[in-house]
Write a protein that holds these residues in place. Structure first.
Motif, PDB file in Angstrom:
ATOM      1  N   VAL A   1       0.749  -1.167  -0.030  1.00 51.31           N
ATOM      2  CA  VAL A   1       0.027   0.015  -0.104  1.00 51.31           C
ATOM      3  C   VAL A   1       0.856   1.349   0.054  1.00 51.31           C
TER       4      VAL A   1
ATOM      5  N   SER B   1       6.980   7.473  -3.528  1.00 52.68           N
ATOM      6  CA  SER B   1       7.869   7.244  -2.762  1.00 52.68           C
ATOM      7  C   SER B   1       7.959   5.925  -1.833  1.00 52.68           C
TER       8      SER B   1
ATOM      9  N   LYS C   1       0.927 -11.894  -0.571  1.00 53.28           N
ATOM     10  CA  LYS C   1       0.063 -11.052  -0.293  1.00 53.28           C
ATOM     11  C   LYS C   1      -1.087 -11.275  -1.633  1.00 53.28           C
TER      12      LYS C   1
ATOM     13  N   THR D   1      -4.972   3.185  10.255  1.00 52.72           N
ATOM     14  CA  THR D   1      -3.635   3.708  11.054  1.00 52.72           C
ATOM     15  C   THR D   1      -2.575   3.546   9.756  1.00 52.72           C
TER      16      THR D   1
ATOM     17  N   ASN E   1       6.473   2.673   8.072  1.00 52.64           N
ATOM     18  CA  ASN E   1       7.209   3.019   6.743  1.00 52.64           C
ATOM     19  C   ASN E   1       6.493   3.754   5.673  1.00 52.64           C
TER      20      ASN E   1
HETATM   21  C1  LIG Z   1      -2.159   3.839   4.605  1.00 58.90           C
HETATM   22  C2  LIG Z   1      -0.843   3.325   4.183  1.00 58.90           C
HETATM   23  C3  LIG Z   1      -0.146   4.255   3.482  1.00 58.90           C
HETATM   24  C4  LIG Z   1       1.327   3.816   3.318  1.00 58.90           C
HETATM   25  N1  LIG Z   1       2.017   4.657   2.388  1.00 58.90           N
HETATM   26  C5  LIG Z   1       3.269   4.254   1.995  1.00 58.90           C
HETATM   27  C6  LIG Z   1       4.121   4.842   1.306  1.00 58.90           C
HETATM   28  O1  LIG Z   1       3.498   5.926   0.665  1.00 58.90           O
HETATM   29  N2  LIG Z   1       5.402   4.420   1.001  1.00 58.90           N
HETATM   30  C7  LIG Z   1       5.923   3.209   1.598  1.00 58.90           C
HETATM   31  O2  LIG Z   1       6.921   3.017   1.304  1.00 58.90           O
HETATM   32  N3  LIG Z   1       5.138   2.607   2.397  1.00 58.90           N
HETATM   33  C8  LIG Z   1       4.070   3.051   2.588  1.00 58.90           C
HETATM   34  N4  LIG Z   1       3.001   2.199   3.409  1.00 58.90           N
HETATM   35  C9  LIG Z   1       3.600   1.081   4.282  1.00 58.90           C
HETATM   36  C10 LIG Z   1       3.853  -0.239   3.340  1.00 58.90           C
HETATM   37  O3  LIG Z   1       2.774  -0.554   2.829  1.00 58.90           O
HETATM   38  C11 LIG Z   1       4.121  -1.353   4.356  1.00 58.90           C
HETATM   39  O4  LIG Z   1       5.479  -0.942   5.007  1.00 58.90           O
HETATM   40  C12 LIG Z   1       4.099  -2.555   3.582  1.00 58.90           C
HETATM   41  O5  LIG Z   1       4.225  -3.869   4.683  1.00 58.90           O
HETATM   42  C13 LIG Z   1       5.731  -2.966   2.942  1.00 58.90           C
HETATM   43  O6  LIG Z   1       5.354  -4.170   2.100  1.00 58.90           O
HETATM   44  P1  LIG Z   1       6.503  -4.956   1.318  1.00 58.90           P
HETATM   45  O7  LIG Z   1       7.596  -5.195   2.513  1.00 58.90           O
HETATM   46  O8  LIG Z   1       5.874  -6.133   1.022  1.00 58.90           O
HETATM   47  O9  LIG Z   1       6.793  -3.999   0.145  1.00 58.90           O
HETATM   48  C14 LIG Z   1       1.900   2.647   3.772  1.00 58.90           C
HETATM   49  C15 LIG Z   1       0.814   1.781   4.477  1.00 58.90           C
HETATM   50  C16 LIG Z   1      -0.388   2.393   4.920  1.00 58.90           C
HETATM   51  C17 LIG Z   1      -1.435   1.403   5.658  1.00 58.90           C
END
Ligand SMILES: Cc1cc2nc3c(=O)[nH]c(=O)nc-3n(C[C@H](O)[C@H](O)[C@H](O)COP(=O)(O)O)c2cc1C
Length: 214
Positions: A28, A45, A89, A158, A162
């Protein structure tokens, strides 16, 4: 500096999709923004620790699924609060592949983009990917897009640490393990979003042993 001024900035919510070899991965994000019109480019980002970041760097390709208000919180929990390093996922999600090989969600979305990275910049904690949009498709049935504000205020969502918009001072909750006292910080994501088999990292007690701290 009054960081709360940043709370009034508006965003959408998206699932980025990428490939880890033959396996679809993604996360996300709220930071997709259109940067230019000719050609159509977007920026996003992505945290250095996100597995999706690594996969985008390897392939230079990602997709954007533009989430709609109807998206279940379980989908946000799956893509936003756990890592594709150790979970599949996309398993159990309605999804499909788009040319030249990126996964997109196929329900509760307003549309999808297929993007090719043209430039990237390493920031302190995140990579800013700049990408050309190779394909864009709108959902057949128009749905209201999910905004970040709607996610926070109406869906009571929430944001994990990250996300670039994470506000450290807004960490409201923590949980203490009733067996060993280990403190679980809500900045890692709400306790209820953790998988059922999650155990205390210190003593191995089940999730039920965690008590909400004051
Ligand atoms: C509402 C929301 C917004 C998010 N926005 C970002 C974002 O813009 N950039 C980012 O790096 N992570 C963002 N995250 C966090 C990632 O989705 C999260 O760290 C995720 O577990 C990463 O998964 P991965 O390790 O499989 O890539 C967001 C999460 C949520 C719930």
């Amino acid at each position: 500096m009054d960081r709360s001024a940043l709370n009034d900035m508006t965003y959408g919510l998206f699932v980025l999709g990428a490939m880890d070899g033959a396996r679809p991965v993604g996360c996300v994000v709220n930071t997709v923004v259109q940067l230019t019109s000719e050609p159509v480019t977007v920026g996003v980002s992505v945290n250095h620790n996100n597995y999706t970041n690594e996969c985008i760097k390897k392939t230079g390709l990602f997709s954007v699924s533009i989430l709609s208000e109807e998206v279940p919180m379980e989908t946000i929990a799956a893509f936003g609060f756990q890592s594709g390093r150790n979970t599949d996922k996309f398993a159990g999600m309605k999804s499909r592949m788009k040319q030249p090989g990126v996964p997109v969600l196929s329900e509760n979305i307003c549309g999808t983009l297929v993007c090719r990275v043209v430039e990237s910049m390493e920031l302190s904690t995140h990579t800013l990917f700049i990408a050309e949009v190779m394909d864009a498709e709108r959902a057949k049935v128009p749905l209201p897009p999910l905004t970040y504000a709607y996610y926070l205020k109406v869906k009571n969502g929430t944001v994990p640490k990250n996300a670039p918009t994470y506000i450290p001072s807004e960490k409201k909750e923590h949980y203490d393990c009733s067996v060993c006292g280990f403190r679980y910080d809500d900045g890692e994501g709400p306790l209820e979003f953790l998988p059922a088999g999650w155990t205390c990292p210190r003593c191995g007690s089940p999730k039920d042993a965690m008590e909400k701290g004051t």
